[in-house]
Scaffold this active site. Structure first.
Site, mmCIF file in Angstrom:
data_model
loop_
_atom_site.group_PDB
_atom_site.id
_atom_site.type_symbol
_atom_site.label_atom_id
_atom_site.label_comp_id
_atom_site.label_asym_id
_atom_site.label_seq_id
_atom_site.Cartn_x
_atom_site.Cartn_y
_atom_site.Cartn_z
ATOM 1 N N ASP A 1 -0.057 -7.853 1.755
ATOM 2 C CA ASP A 1 0.275 -6.430 1.633
ATOM 3 C C ASP A 1 1.782 -6.215 1.526
ATOM 4 O O ASP A 1 2.354 -5.336 2.169
ATOM 5 C CB ASP A 1 -0.292 -5.643 2.832
ATOM 6 N N SER B 1 4.890 1.920 7.975
ATOM 7 C CA SER B 1 4.495 0.796 7.122
ATOM 8 C C SER B 1 5.661 0.317 6.265
ATOM 9 O O SER B 1 6.356 1.117 5.620
ATOM 10 C CB SER B 1 3.341 1.224 6.205
ATOM 11 N N HIS C 1 0.815 -1.226 0.000
ATOM 12 C CA HIS C 1 0.000 0.000 0.000
ATOM 13 C C HIS C 1 0.844 1.270 0.000
ATOM 14 O O HIS C 1 0.331 2.359 -0.255
ATOM 15 C CB HIS C 1 -0.984 -0.004 1.187
#
Length: 324
Positions: free
Chosen positions: A198, A276, A168
């Site tokens: 992800d 992230s 993402h």
């Protein structure tokens, strides 16, 4: 029968009066023949002293006696030397503990968190996904709102410039920019993806000469309560390190407008937008997961104590590496 002539043992002193005729006649027999010499006979030699038994033994065994004397001197010297040297001090556990405390106060050892950080920091990169090929990435210190979408973190897992991050962070980007630990910047391309976890695999177009890949380890022996750290660029600030523990294993999480993620590691080290794709690290300096999401029921999207990471086994599969 004639008698042997007798002589006086005492010598007559010079100048002494001569005895009278009568006296001399009485003292000397008339028939005795005068002595041919007037000198007195020599006194008999004194008797020689008899040697003692010890003296005789020494005389017969000179070498043995000399050797024994030398050994005795050596032994005496050793005893005297030992008497002069102080006996060693017997250290107690209390003495040892005090010495260790003094040494640590003088030169404190780095914490376990600092050691883990130092082991992985050279492999952590800043990842920025740009919507325009001519767009420049936001600089550190800019408005944090500029980083909520475009800034993330990655970790080098192969020293040829192969980087793991979250999908993402870079999906839909027309340009990907990475910055290595030494400040080297490079464009990167996505060479692999694993949407169900992800994960995205990047390859930098240029790399530093001394690029170091992170050490990875399996999660099979992880337990709730194990200490971990997370390294990343929250809101573009960093690299920043936060510490916590493993809160749980095999968790599930569905992100807004995202797929349901399973088999996640739950942790409580602080993580925010920008973390992230960063590594989750154990105290031995090994990467066990890739930080992928945080849970916050509110609208702020900031950390409230629940973070999730994809186990490194899944991440390795995304790169085509064998499982641990």
């Amino acid at each position: 029968m004639k008698k042997a002539p007798l002589y006086s043992r005492s010598r007559q002193r010079a100048g002494a009066p001569m005895p009278t005729t009568d006296t001399a006649a009485a003292a000397r027999p008339s028939t005795a023949t005068p002595s041919p010499t007037t000198s007195e006979p020599a006194a008999p030699a004194p008797l020689a002293q008899r040697p003692s038994r010890w003296g005789a033994f020494v005389a017969r065994h000179r070498m043995l006696v000399a050797s024994c004397a030398a050994v005795a001197l050596l032994l005496a010297g050793g005893v005297a030397g030992r008497a002069l040297i102080a006996p060693p001090i017997q250290l107690t556990q209390k003495d040892i503990d005090a010495a260790v405390r003094h040494s640590l106060e003088k030169e404190p050892l780095p914490s376990a968190y600092a050691k883990a950080h130092a082991a992985v920091r050279p492999s952590v990169v800043r990842v920025v996904g740009l919507d325009d090929e001519n767009e420049e990435p936001p600089k550190p210190g800019d408005d944090p709102r500029q980083h909520t979408r475009s800034t993330g973190t990655g970790v080098v897992i192969v020293d040829n410039g192969t980087i793991l991050t979250n999908l993402h962070v870079v999906v839909g980007s027309k340009r990907i920019k990475v910055t290595f630990a030494d400040g080297h910047e490079s464009d990167a391309s996505m060479v692999g993806a694993q949407p169900e976890n992800d994960l995205a695999v990047l390859r930098a177009k240029s790399i530093p000469d001394d690029l170091v890949a992170a050490t990875m380890r399996g999660t099979g022996d992880l337990m709730p309560g194990d200490e971990v750290i997370a390294i990343g660029f929250p809101f573009g600030i960093g690299p920043s390190t936060s510490a916590g523990v493993i809160s749980g294993l095999k968790r599930s999480f569905r992100a807004p407008e995202g797929e349901r993620l399973t088999n996640l590691i739950q942790f409580d080290a602080a993580a925010n937008p920008g973390n992230s794709g960063g590594p989750l690290i154990t105290m031995d300096g090994a990467v066990v997961g890739i930080v992928t999401a945080i849970l916050n029921p509110g609208e702020q999207g900031t950390f409230i104590g629940i973070g999730f990471a994809v186990p490194i086994e899944n991440a390795a599969a995304a790169v085509g590496l064998p499982p641990f």
